[in-house]
Design a protein around this motif. Sequence first.
Motif: not given
Length: 360
Positions: A29-44, A56-65
């Motif tokens: 479901d691509p909507d799952t990606v949309v939800g994680k994008l909103i979470r990441l952009w809100a944090w940024a 900021i590392t790639c591992a940190y973004i993976d953990r954040l999402t």
Amino acid sequence: MPVPWIKIEVILPDKQEVVTMAHLLKMKDPDTVVGKLIRLWAWADQQTVSGDCVGITCAYIDRLTFCKGFAKALMSVGWLGGEDGALQFLNFARHNGETAKARAESARRMAKSRADKEQQNGNRNGAQDATDVTENGNGCAKNVALKAQRKAQTEGEIEFNRTKGGGGRIPPFREKEAPGGIAPPPPDVQEWEAREDPPDFDAFVRWVQSLRPGWDVGGLNARERQAALRAFGGLRRPVSDTEKTALKEYLSHEPERSSKFDYPPDRELFFTIFQEVVQKAMAWFRRTGRKTPAEKEFARKQAAERRWKEEERSVRQRAERFRSGPEELIEELTSLRHEHGVKPLTDKELEKIRQGDYTQ
């Protein structure tokens, strides 16, 4: 106190980048990606002004999402740049930050103002807007010509109409469904299928199929072939013999409870993260002190050379201590070198021994 907010376009779920990320992350479901994008952009939006996140590392973004590989997927679609440890949200100022929010607020106020003016004009000219109205004998409207009111567009709709969703057009596999409710493959898959395989591609695929048991059963399907072509096209140089050996041993020594992103269980995922797996395999190969067959052969020859040199030095020292004759020493050295497969004594070495110099 105003509630913090970020701008999200209504066409975000249908963007090609979101669909591609869902495919790379194996999300149905691509909507799952949309939800994680909103979470990441809100944090940024709370952490940075320009989009640069130093440290900021790639591992940190993976953990954040809560999604491993999410940062790499963002990089693959061009929404995340920089290097690990100094990442950057690309085009950040276009959608986030105070300037972008001010533009969005301004567009919202202008749209509301236009809507209010059109509403007022509609109330004043209501008699003219609803014209040519006649009634028949049953009292029903025979012909009604109403002036259509234009709906005010938001900034997201204006941007969508200008760029057609950011990619020039809505992807055709989103516009219509194939018979049976199955969406046809994306355009890039069809283009890959139509192309002729590049040189050495078949050899690359056969080598990958030999890495794990069962991978050599059956040919590649469309998705596996697309991932294989991308992996092969991303190679800056051919895979070296050292890398081939490292990958073979790395995958065959998979520990229990290992991650699928470290030891891909299927061909499609392996092709998708090919470069990452090669780097992990080489790091493991060197860390455990393993060697390729060529390196093992070179080390064996070096060890054999050191061994016969030590034995020859011992023979020379013994001959000098017990004052052995030159011909006796020459005979013993010739036998020793023949035993170790080393080239015989040269004329210069023979002359030096006959002159009484037994040093090596």
